[in-house]
Design a protein around this motif. Sequence first.
Motif, PDB file in Angstrom:
ATOM      1  N   ASN A   1      16.305  72.678  35.613  1.00 33.38           N
ATOM      2  CA  ASN A   1      15.277  73.704  35.773  1.00 33.38           C
ATOM      3  C   ASN A   1      15.998  75.002  36.113  1.00 33.38           C
ATOM      4  O   ASN A   1      16.378  75.224  37.265  1.00 33.38           O
TER       5      ASN A   1
ATOM      6  N   GLY B   1      17.185  70.708  40.306  1.00 37.85           N
ATOM      7  CA  GLY B   1      16.053  71.539  40.685  1.00 37.85           C
ATOM      8  C   GLY B   1      15.711  71.330  42.138  1.00 37.85           C
ATOM      9  O   GLY B   1      16.574  71.015  42.961  1.00 37.85           O
TER      10      GLY B   1
ATOM     11  N   THR C   1      10.207  71.068  31.544  1.00 38.40           N
ATOM     12  CA  THR C   1      10.838  69.999  32.315  1.00 38.40           C
ATOM     13  C   THR C   1      10.207  68.662  31.966  1.00 38.40           C
ATOM     14  O   THR C   1      10.912  67.669  31.718  1.00 38.40           O
TER      15      THR C   1
ATOM     16  N   THR D   1      10.563  70.356  40.766  1.00 35.61           N
ATOM     17  CA  THR D   1      11.162  69.677  39.623  1.00 35.61           C
ATOM     18  C   THR D   1      11.029  68.164  39.764  1.00 35.61           C
ATOM     19  O   THR D   1      10.743  67.455  38.786  1.00 35.61           O
TER      20      THR D   1
ATOM     21  N   ALA E   1       7.295  74.491  33.837  1.00 40.04           N
ATOM     22  CA  ALA E   1       7.240  73.095  34.262  1.00 40.04           C
ATOM     23  C   ALA E   1       6.975  72.184  33.072  1.00 40.04           C
ATOM     24  O   ALA E   1       7.448  71.038  33.039  1.00 40.04           O
TER      25      ALA E   1
END
Length: 380
Positions: free
Chosen positions: A11, A117, A97, A121, A94
Amino acid sequence: MSVFSIGLVVNPLAGLGGSVALKGSDGADTAALAQQLGAEAKAPQRAATALLQLADYADRIKIYTGAAGLGEFSCEQAGLPYEVVYQGAAPTTAADTQQLARKLVDEQHVDLLLFAGGDGTARDVYAVCSAEQPVLGIPAGVKIHSGVYAVSPRAAGKVVAQMVRGELTSVTHADVMDIDEVAFRQGQVRAKRYGELLVPAELQYVQAVKMGGRESDELVLHDIAAEVIERMEDDVYYIMGSGSTVAAVMQELQLPNTLLGVDVVYNGEVVLADATARQLEQLIVDAQVPAQLLVTVIGGQGHLFGRGNQQLSPRLLRYLLAQHDVNGLCAVATKRKLQQLNGKPLLVDTGDTELDDALSGVIRVITGYHDEVFLQIAAP
């Protein structure tokens, strides 16, 4: 020679808010503000630091990752071979991710999902990973409250190196935690447990949740308070013993507290403040009402009873024991305080030797949110 497959998720926005005092970087607006204030992305570098521990095993690993800051840059910096399997947006979100993690787990079937992260995360990874997918976090965020992270990027790399070498590595389920950043910026610590992920159980390298010295006392006390409050029931009288740990529970309940005294809470209200032993007996024992005691370790010797809480009379304690047995006497303490006992048992000195003997044995002590330890109670 078998190849160990690693899925890498970075991230790139993690940790941006730390250096500019934003106390986190959750959300695109916060990350953008952090960059405007001069914050620099640290996560790709921290991921590379972890990967450098794998330099001697380049021919025994295969890394699958995302483009650019999602992992590609980190692999290049570490000089390790990799394959990009996801492009992502710019700036990343997000959703990137989650989509990358899902692709690595569901399509590449990686042996280990390695991610860099913070607690946000970890939540994103938890949202798409099964409970049996091994994962490990590289700490790169402002908030590292979850137990799924290594204690440092180098430590993360060492754990992965052990796994690549085929060394016996136990795994355990660890909590995914996160703090409400909006409340945190206003000086309020509100942590929540979201679930568990499967991580290597290398204690010297992987962070233990809520261990003394690794997190602020404020966070630990908040977690203890959250666990106690979750267990509280309606129409039960809660006798709140003295001490700062119990005070943290009262603070979370937004109720007045007598730090060096005993209060009684019933259905969210203080019904007896700074109570005497006789008042407690009249309210609880004489009326034969359902009640529970919350008590913490008092004094440097580890006393549960008999030091600073003599309002908790033998008659009251016998009544509570008859209702619940010793584990109904809810004990709370930080691990930092318990570690200071150096393995000595908790002590009870109620003035009633038969009661002291009845209290002796093993008790569960709440040390955090969904976190307990077993300790011995002894009569001195």
